[in-house]
Motif scaffolding. Sequence first.
Motif, PDB file in Angstrom:
ATOM      1  N   HIS A 157      84.937  21.810  23.954  1.00  0.00           N
ATOM      2  CA  HIS A 157      84.347  20.968  22.914  1.00  0.00           C
ATOM      3  C   HIS A 157      85.136  21.094  21.603  1.00  0.00           C
ATOM      4  O   HIS A 157      85.386  20.104  20.923  1.00  0.00           O
ATOM      5  CB  HIS A 157      82.877  21.331  22.703  1.00  0.00           C
ATOM      6  N   TYR A 216      79.926  20.764  30.870  1.00  0.00           N
ATOM      7  CA  TYR A 216      78.568  20.824  30.329  1.00  0.00           C
ATOM      8  C   TYR A 216      77.567  20.354  31.373  1.00  0.00           C
ATOM      9  O   TYR A 216      76.529  20.993  31.596  1.00  0.00           O
ATOM     10  CB  TYR A 216      78.495  19.963  29.073  1.00  0.00           C
ATOM     11  N   GLN A 228      76.077  22.989  21.713  1.00  0.00           N
ATOM     12  CA  GLN A 228      75.270  21.853  21.259  1.00  0.00           C
ATOM     13  C   GLN A 228      75.646  21.436  19.844  1.00  0.00           C
ATOM     14  O   GLN A 228      75.663  20.250  19.515  1.00  0.00           O
ATOM     15  CB  GLN A 228      73.782  22.197  21.313  1.00  0.00           C
ATOM     16  N   ARG A 234      78.831  19.543  20.178  1.00  0.00           N
ATOM     17  CA  ARG A 234      78.560  18.239  20.798  1.00  0.00           C
ATOM     18  C   ARG A 234      77.975  17.280  19.769  1.00  0.00           C
ATOM     19  O   ARG A 234      78.333  16.103  19.731  1.00  0.00           O
ATOM     20  CB  ARG A 234      77.624  18.383  21.997  1.00  0.00           C
ATOM     21  N   HIS A 235      77.089  17.780  18.946  1.00  0.00           N
ATOM     22  CA  HIS A 235      76.490  16.941  17.909  1.00  0.00           C
ATOM     23  C   HIS A 235      77.576  16.452  16.942  1.00  0.00           C
ATOM     24  O   HIS A 235      77.593  15.284  16.557  1.00  0.00           O
ATOM     25  CB  HIS A 235      75.412  17.721  17.150  1.00  0.00           C
ATOM     26  N   ALA A 282      71.260  19.962  16.568  1.00  0.00           N
ATOM     27  CA  ALA A 282      72.114  20.177  17.735  1.00  0.00           C
ATOM     28  C   ALA A 282      71.326  20.657  18.947  1.00  0.00           C
ATOM     29  O   ALA A 282      71.893  20.965  19.971  1.00  0.00           O
ATOM     30  CB  ALA A 282      73.201  21.201  17.400  1.00  0.00           C
ATOM     31  N   ARG A 283      70.018  20.708  18.829  1.00  0.00           N
ATOM     32  CA  ARG A 283      69.217  21.245  19.933  1.00  0.00           C
ATOM     33  C   ARG A 283      69.408  20.414  21.197  1.00  0.00           C
ATOM     34  O   ARG A 283      69.705  19.246  21.149  1.00  0.00           O
ATOM     35  CB  ARG A 283      67.740  21.292  19.544  1.00  0.00           C
ATOM     36  N   GLY A 284      69.190  21.046  22.327  1.00  0.00           N
ATOM     37  CA  GLY A 284      69.295  20.359  23.613  1.00  0.00           C
ATOM     38  C   GLY A 284      67.918  20.101  24.200  1.00  0.00           C
ATOM     39  O   GLY A 284      66.963  20.786  23.885  1.00  0.00           O
TER      40      GLY A 284
END
Length: 159
Positions: A66, A92, A130, A133-134, A156-158
Amino acid sequence: MNALFRTPGPELSECITQGRRLYETDRLAWNALALSLALYRNDEPQAALEMLESLKPEEQRLFGLHLGALLQRALGHQDEAVRWRERADAGYQQTIDGILASQEPTLVLGSLVGDGSDNAPPWFELVKVQILRHELDHPQSGGPAVAGPWQHLIQARGY
């Protein structure tokens, strides 16, 4: 890895200095990843990418894939950024599928454990992934969220 929430300045410069010292002493992949992140946050994407690419592919881990996509994008290499992102997304998805496929995933000593294998990354690494990714999905200045680290973590939570 506290560079995740830092912006360029004296604190981040100190993180980089300490990170270089630590990496020279102990050339662990995680130290290289942390230093690469600190360099990226300090607006040094080329140096960060060189550090990341010095690792073997299996050492780059999900976090490094990432970060690599972010670095390539910061350098203006859009095609390479897409390739890194595709590899990151595949890793991921495989990780999340493995966690969801387990009978009863539980949190044990900081690791997600489900099917008895030791292949699941620690939960805190998934949180850091995360966050990256965000940032990939919602480009900003390259620094942390304006609202601060806590809001950055929440965003950024999943699921």
